[in-house]
Design an enzyme around this catalytic site. Sequence first.
Site, short mmCIF file in Angstrom:
data_model
loop_
_atom_site.label_atom_id
_atom_site.label_comp_id
_atom_site.label_asym_id
_atom_site.label_seq_id
_atom_site.Cartn_x
_atom_site.Cartn_y
_atom_site.Cartn_z
N ALA B 12 0.86 -1.19 0.00
CA ALA B 12 0.00 0.00 0.00
C ALA B 12 0.89 1.24 0.00
CB ALA B 12 -0.89 -0.02 1.24
N CYS B 13 0.30 2.39 -0.26
CA CYS B 13 1.01 3.68 -0.22
C CYS B 13 1.73 3.78 1.13
CB CYS B 13 0.00 4.82 -0.35
SG CYS B 13 0.63 6.42 0.17
N PRO B 14 2.99 4.10 1.25
CA PRO B 14 3.87 4.63 0.21
C PRO B 14 4.77 3.58 -0.44
CG PRO B 14 4.88 5.00 2.32
CD PRO B 14 3.63 4.20 2.58
N ASP B 39 -1.80 -0.84 -5.82
CA ASP B 39 -2.40 0.31 -5.14
C ASP B 39 -2.73 1.39 -6.18
OD1 ASP B 39 -3.19 2.08 -3.19
OD2 ASP B 39 -1.17 2.85 -2.85
#
Lengths: 413, 82
Positions: B12-14, B39
Site C-alpha cells: 500500500a502507499c507509500p 495500489d
Amino acid sequence: MKKITVIGAGTGGAIVANSLARNLKKEIQKGQVQVTVFDGAKYHEFQPAYLGVAFRGSNKNAIKRPIRSLLHPDVKLINENCSEINLANEFVVGEKPGQRIDFDYIVIALGCKPDPGQIPGLTEANLDFHTNAQASSIVYDRISKFKGGKIVTGITGLPYKCPPSPNESTFLLHEFFTKKGIRDRVKLSFITPYLRPYPAEPISEVIEPLYKERNIETVLGFNVDSVDPVKKKVFSVEGESVSYDELFLVPPHATPNVIRKAEFSDDEGWVVVDKRDLHVKNYDYAFAIGDNTNLPISKAGVEAHLEGIVVANNISAEIKGISERYLFTGRFQCTMETGFHKATFVVGTYQKPVKKIYPSFANYVKKKIMSKIYWNAELGKCEWLFKLNFGKDYYDVIRDGKTAAPAARAIPN
Amino acid sequence: MTTITVDSRGTACPGPITDLIRAYRKAANGDVIELLATDVGIKSDAKAWCDRTKNELVNITESDGTYKTVIKIVSKRENRDT
Ligand SMILES: Cc1cc2nc3c(=O)[nH]c(=O)nc-3n(C[C@H](O)[C@H](O)[C@H](O)COP(=O)(O)OP(=O)(O)OC[C@H]3O[C@@H](n4cnc5c(N)ncnc54)[C@H](O)[C@@H]3O)c2cc1C
C-alpha cells in the site's frame, strides 16, 4: 542436540533468543537444545532515544545496557561479530579465522546502519542521529552553539530506519529554538524525495499544517545526489540545490558487510525473506528478522520484536513436534513526536493501511511508557502487554492448515 | 538503455512510490522504469512525481488489478559540478 544460532543481539535478536530460551527451557536443561548468540558489541543502545540525546541533550550514557544483561541466563553469548554466514553448509564463523560453528537453525538479526558514503560529501558535511548515542550527542553540542542561520533536515536516500525520525528531528529543532527564544533567527528547511512531508498520505495530512504553522520550509521531490561541504550546498540528481549552515540529514542505510554481498541477500544487501513466516528464501531452517530484511514495511523495533516472537515460536514448535505455527501480520508502529509533549503514531499491517492519528499528549505518554518498559520487554517480561496492545495484529496462527488470529483483546491505538 | 522492472504489487502507499524512488537512484538517463503496483494511488503519485522530477511518464495501463507504470528517465544531470 539441536543448535540454534542467533546473529545479532539488538532489538530483534534479543527477543528471539530470550523467547527461544523460555519456550525450550526443559530441552535446554536436558542438553537437547543450545541457543547461541553472536554480537561483537559490548552494549545494546535504545535507538529511539538518540533523538532525545541529539535534540534535548539527554544523557547519552543512560540509554544503554550491557548486552549480556539483556539475555536469558540459558542463552550462550559469543561476544564477537560474525565474519561469515554459510547457509548452504550450515555454519558461521566468528572473528577468529577457522572458528567454525555449526547450526541446525539460524536467525539473522543484524539490523542496518547509516551508510553516508553512498552520497558524495555527506560524511564530511552532515551530523546524524542514527549512528549511535555518541554521534547524536555531537548534534546537541552543535545546536547549543547555533546562533542563527539555516538548518536543513530530512531524507537523503531509502531505506532508513524509523521513517518518522526525519520529521521528528525537524519538530524537535523547532521546539529547541522556540524554547531558547531564537526561533526567528533560525530557518528550518526539510528535504524529502517524496511528494509530501510524510510518505503515507494520512499522516502527511496530519503534519502538513504543523510545517505551515511553524514556518518550516518543505522541499518535496528532492532526490539528494551529493553535498558540497565547502559551498555548503546539497545537490539533487536533477541539479537543483539547497544551501545550509548546518546539516542534520538522515543518511541512506545499509546492512553489515557479512550479509551485504551474501547469496541470500538481494542486490542492495537486504536478506530476502518470506513476508509471513520470515524464512530466508530457499532455506527452511534459516530466518531473518528486523531491519536487515527486504520486507516492504518500515524498519522499526516493533516489527523486529513481533517478527522475533513469530520465529521463536515456529522453531520451538518444530523442535517440540507441535503443529501450531505463527505468521507475521506486517504490523508496524512508529512514534512521531511533534514537539511540546505531543506525538502521533504511524500504524498499519500488510492488510491495514496507515490511518490518520492526530498528535496528542496521550500518544506522547504512550511513547514514554514504551521507552520505560523497553529493557524489560527485551527480556520478555512485558509480552502480555504487547499481546494486549497489538490484539489481532500480534500474530496470525495456523492451526491444522487454517489461519486464525490470537485470542487477545485489542486496545485502540 | 536498460529496463528496470520493479514489483510493488501487494504494497500500500507509500510502498510503490518508495520502490520508484529507490529504482530511480540506480537508473541512468535513457533507462526505463516499469513499476507494477496494485495500489491505485500510484496513478496520481507517478504523474505528480514525473511532473516534479521532470522525467517522462510514458503510460499507465491496467490489467487484472495491476497498474503498470512506464517511466523514461531523462532528467538526471550527467556531471556533478560540486
Ligand atoms: C533515531 C531513531 C529513532 C527510532 N525510533 C523508533 C521508534 O519510535 N519505534 C520503533 O519501533 N523503532 C524505532 N527505531 C528503530 C529501531 O531502533 C530499530 O528498527 C531496531 O533496533 C531494529 O532491530 P534489529 O534487531 O533489526 O537491529 P538492531 O537493534 O540494530 O541490532 C543489530 C545488532 O546486530 C549487531 N551486529 C552488527 N553486525 C554484526 C556482526 N557482523 N555479527 C554479529 N552481530 C552484529 C549489532 O551490534 C546490533 O546489536 C529508531 C531508530 C533510530 C535510529
